[in-house]
Design a protein around this motif. Sequence first.
Motif, PDB file in Angstrom:
ATOM      1  N   UNK A   1       0.838  -1.197   0.000  1.00 49.51           N
ATOM      2  CA  UNK A   1       0.000   0.000   0.000  1.00 49.51           C
ATOM      3  C   UNK A   1       0.872   1.246   0.000  1.00 49.51           C
ATOM      4  N   UNK A   2       0.473   2.247  -0.797  1.00 51.12           N
ATOM      5  CA  UNK A   2       1.128   3.558  -0.805  1.00 51.12           C
ATOM      6  C   UNK A   2       0.054   4.641  -0.818  1.00 51.12           C
ATOM      7  N   UNK A   3       0.420   5.828  -0.311  1.00 49.72           N
ATOM      8  CA  UNK A   3      -0.492   6.974  -0.245  1.00 49.72           C
ATOM      9  C   UNK A   3       0.130   8.141  -1.009  1.00 49.72           C
ATOM     10  N   UNK A   4      -0.696   8.797  -1.832  1.00 51.22           N
ATOM     11  CA  UNK A   4      -0.233   9.971  -2.578  1.00 51.22           C
ATOM     12  C   UNK A   4      -0.255  11.182  -1.651  1.00 51.22           C
ATOM     13  N   UNK A   5       0.912  11.806  -1.478  1.00 50.14           N
ATOM     14  CA  UNK A   5       1.020  13.001  -0.641  1.00 50.14           C
ATOM     15  C   UNK A   5       1.098  14.281  -1.458  1.00 50.14           C
ATOM     16  N   UNK A   6       1.424  14.140  -2.736  1.00 51.15           N
ATOM     17  CA  UNK A   6       1.537  15.364  -3.553  1.00 51.15           C
ATOM     18  C   UNK A   6       1.419  14.974  -5.024  1.00 51.15           C
ATOM     19  N   UNK A   7       0.685  15.786  -5.766  1.00 46.85           N
ATOM     20  CA  UNK A   7       0.534  15.585  -7.202  1.00 46.85           C
ATOM     21  C   UNK A   7       0.328  16.930  -7.876  1.00 46.85           C
ATOM     22  N   UNK A   8       1.117  17.177  -8.942  1.00 45.36           N
ATOM     23  CA  UNK A   8       0.948  18.371  -9.762  1.00 45.36           C
ATOM     24  C   UNK A   8       1.175  17.951 -11.207  1.00 45.36           C
ATOM     25  N   UNK A   9       0.558  18.703 -12.129  1.00 47.63           N
ATOM     26  CA  UNK A   9       0.734  18.440 -13.555  1.00 47.63           C
ATOM     27  C   UNK A   9       0.372  19.690 -14.330  1.00 47.63           C
ATOM     28  N   UNK A  10       0.976  19.790 -15.505  1.00 51.72           N
ATOM     29  CA  UNK A  10       0.603  20.892 -16.377  1.00 51.72           C
ATOM     30  C   UNK A  10      -0.856  20.715 -16.788  1.00 51.72           C
ATOM     31  N   UNK A  11      -1.618  21.803 -16.749  1.00 49.23           N
ATOM     32  CA  UNK A  11      -3.072  21.724 -16.847  1.00 49.23           C
ATOM     33  C   UNK A  11      -3.521  21.020 -18.114  1.00 49.23           C
ATOM     34  N   UNK A  12      -2.936  21.326 -19.269  1.00 46.88           N
ATOM     35  CA  UNK A  12      -3.396  20.745 -20.523  1.00 46.88           C
ATOM     36  C   UNK A  12      -3.045  19.267 -20.660  1.00 46.88           C
ATOM     37  N   UNK A  13      -2.086  18.774 -19.847  1.00 51.34           N
ATOM     38  CA  UNK A  13      -1.702  17.363 -19.899  1.00 51.34           C
ATOM     39  C   UNK A  13      -2.028  16.629 -18.596  1.00 51.34           C
ATOM     40  N   UNK A  14      -2.892  17.163 -17.766  1.00 50.07           N
ATOM     41  CA  UNK A  14      -3.126  16.619 -16.426  1.00 50.07           C
ATOM     42  C   UNK A  14      -3.678  15.196 -16.498  1.00 50.07           C
ATOM     43  N   UNK A  15      -4.659  14.940 -17.369  1.00 50.33           N
ATOM     44  CA  UNK A  15      -5.253  13.610 -17.431  1.00 50.33           C
ATOM     45  C   UNK A  15      -4.240  12.555 -17.884  1.00 50.33           C
ATOM     46  N   UNK A  16      -3.518  12.854 -18.938  1.00 48.81           N
ATOM     47  CA  UNK A  16      -2.535  11.894 -19.423  1.00 48.81           C
ATOM     48  C   UNK A  16      -1.395  11.677 -18.440  1.00 48.81           C
ATOM     49  N   UNK A  17      -0.973  12.754 -17.775  1.00 43.45           N
ATOM     50  CA  UNK A  17       0.114  12.623 -16.790  1.00 43.45           C
ATOM     51  C   UNK A  17      -0.325  11.791 -15.593  1.00 43.45           C
ATOM     52  N   UNK A  18      -1.531  12.014 -15.100  1.00 35.95           N
ATOM     53  CA  UNK A  18      -2.012  11.247 -13.955  1.00 35.95           C
ATOM     54  C   UNK A  18      -2.106   9.766 -14.297  1.00 35.95           C
ATOM     55  N   UNK A  19      -2.630   9.460 -15.474  1.00 39.59           N
ATOM     56  CA  UNK A  19      -2.745   8.060 -15.883  1.00 39.59           C
ATOM     57  C   UNK A  19      -1.368   7.410 -16.029  1.00 39.59           C
ATOM     58  N   UNK A  20      -0.424   8.120 -16.632  1.00 39.18           N
ATOM     59  CA  UNK A  20       0.905   7.552 -16.837  1.00 39.18           C
ATOM     60  C   UNK A  20       1.663   7.396 -15.504  1.00 39.18           C
ATOM     61  N   UNK A  21       1.515   8.329 -14.593  1.00 37.26           N
ATOM     62  CA  UNK A  21       2.207   8.232 -13.294  1.00 37.26           C
ATOM     63  C   UNK A  21       1.693   7.037 -12.500  1.00 37.26           C
ATOM     64  N   UNK A  22       0.379   6.846 -12.440  1.00 41.85           N
ATOM     65  CA  UNK A  22      -0.176   5.721 -11.687  1.00 41.85           C
ATOM     66  C   UNK A  22       0.238   4.393 -12.316  1.00 41.85           C
ATOM     67  N   UNK A  23       0.225   4.331 -13.649  1.00 45.53           N
ATOM     68  CA  UNK A  23       0.667   3.102 -14.307  1.00 45.53           C
ATOM     69  C   UNK A  23       2.135   2.825 -14.024  1.00 45.53           C
ATOM     70  N   UNK A  24       2.957   3.864 -14.031  1.00 42.76           N
ATOM     71  CA  UNK A  24       4.389   3.704 -13.743  1.00 42.76           C
ATOM     72  C   UNK A  24       4.604   3.235 -12.316  1.00 42.76           C
ATOM     73  N   UNK A  25       3.822   3.753 -11.401  1.00 43.73           N
ATOM     74  CA  UNK A  25       3.971   3.366  -9.992  1.00 43.73           C
ATOM     75  C   UNK A  25       3.685   1.882  -9.809  1.00 43.73           C
ATOM     76  N   UNK A  26       2.608   1.400 -10.392  1.00 41.22           N
ATOM     77  CA  UNK A  26       2.267  -0.016 -10.246  1.00 41.22           C
ATOM     78  C   UNK A  26       3.277  -0.916 -10.962  1.00 41.22           C
ATOM     79  N   UNK A  27       3.857  -0.445 -12.066  1.00 42.32           N
ATOM     80  CA  UNK A  27       4.867  -1.243 -12.751  1.00 42.32           C
ATOM     81  C   UNK A  27       6.198  -1.230 -12.021  1.00 42.32           C
ATOM     82  N   UNK A  28       6.540  -0.116 -11.414  1.00 43.60           N
ATOM     83  CA  UNK A  28       7.831  -0.014 -10.723  1.00 43.60           C
ATOM     84  C   UNK A  28       7.845  -0.787  -9.421  1.00 43.60           C
ATOM     85  N   UNK A  29       6.695  -0.947  -8.788  1.00 46.11           N
ATOM     86  CA  UNK A  29       6.602  -1.672  -7.509  1.00 46.11           C
ATOM     87  C   UNK A  29       5.697  -2.880  -7.739  1.00 46.11           C
TER      88      UNK A  29
END
Length: 495
Positions: free
Chosen positions: A102-130
């Motif tokens: 289990x992990x908890x998100x303490x901070x998240x920021x993204x450029x507004x026009x790419x926020x959806x794609x960045x959030x999806x890619x970050x979460x996918x990367x997190x699950x793949x890295x761990x």
Amino acid sequence: MTSVSSPGGPTEVINARRTESLDAPRIQQLSTTATEQLFGRVNVVSVIEKANLAVTLCNEQDDILGHAALYDYPNTPEVDQAEWQPWLGQNYDTGNCTPLNTLFIHYFVARKEYAHGCAQEIIRTIFNAVPDLHFCFLVVPQGVFPEPALSAIFKPMEKLDSAKGPDGCSIFVSHRHEQAPVLHVRKARVEDHDDLTPIFNRQSDVLSTKYGDYFLAELIEAQDENNHCVIAEFEGSAIGFMSVCSEVNRALLAECFELGPFHGLCKPHPDDVLEPPREPTPPPAPEPSETAPTTAEKRPSSAASQASVKSKRSETAMTGEVPEGKEVPEKAAAPSPAGSVTGTPQTDKRGSKGSIADTAELKVKPKLSEAHMGESSTSLLSESSVATSVMSEASKVGSAKSAASRTELAFPTTAPEQRSPSPGEEPPTVPPRFTPVYRGESNAFCIHLFCIDERFEMRSQDFLPHIFSLFPEKDFAVMTVPHLVPEFPLLQNFV
């Protein structure tokens, strides 16, 4: 690398990497009012340095498009960092959640026009890295709803029937099976050959060149109780392959590797020889006899010998008698002046005519004359010469001991084992290495062949539970890897 697009804007090719402290100023520029409402005003440098995992997305120009920092405890002051499991279990069904998955998100920021794609890619990367991560939580203040980029990924948790929910915060969750699901592993079939061949050919053509184009189908057909082939499946297609065998060349592995920590890859057996044989103890030395005198007892001490020499000299000086076999010194043999009496009584003309008993019985007090002074000085000189000789001998012994001590304290120029033997000396023999003997049954199986699509290589560990179930009596899986092969994610589960 992947790409993200913005509504009505250009598409950016992005790369995910670990966040560095130097990224803090550019990450701070991405913060908005909605970010402060979700996570509060935080010190970005401190968040990055203390995070269990921090991920940053950059484009080809190394511009930061998004960032997320994750911890292993919730970002709320209402709960102790080490006691969040009971707090979470009081209100939600979180029986499978542990600090290890289990992990908890303490901070998240993204450029507004790419926020959806960045959030999806970050979460996918997190699950793949761990690979062991199965739950990712988002804790927000009460009355605040996550921004649209996060709300599309995190869903509100369902409360228990008798729970009213935590005070002051709301909890959202994202599961692994929604982002990077665990691969389904099953027994291989000949029909999987068409899906697996392109994966093998992209990585190497050595096998097809050596064994033919259909070596994989032949290997799958040759399965038996000791040889198994399994595949990993995603959306109905085979994306990974593994071949295992129950036969392991333990003798060869024992010659090349230290297998002691694994009990030689064998089951324990009463007849195992795990320690080298002990050398026989030498017999004790015979004790010296109590009646037989030792060398030290036979040889008189130096103090006693010096005392006896001094006593003999004093007797000679007082009586004037010289032991047999020794000459009289010149000064002692010289005649003394008139009126003095030496050690040898002298007679005059009177004594020659009559009896000399009276003359011999006369006791005359000796006079301190020149002869006595010469005699005493001679004795003093002789004693001083003896003392000088003793001191010189002592100094020689002391110098020899000091030289020996300096020799012992000096560092050797070469190590004893590195010194070359003299021509007549035989080189030292190295004792043979002890090799334990294991008589139990084999306790390991080996992985013969492994291949997986690059997109799913982080899920390589999904093979392990299935192949261990094929050999329930085995405790170890062995895999040999060539030296020039770079490390791949599956090796992270091996030692």
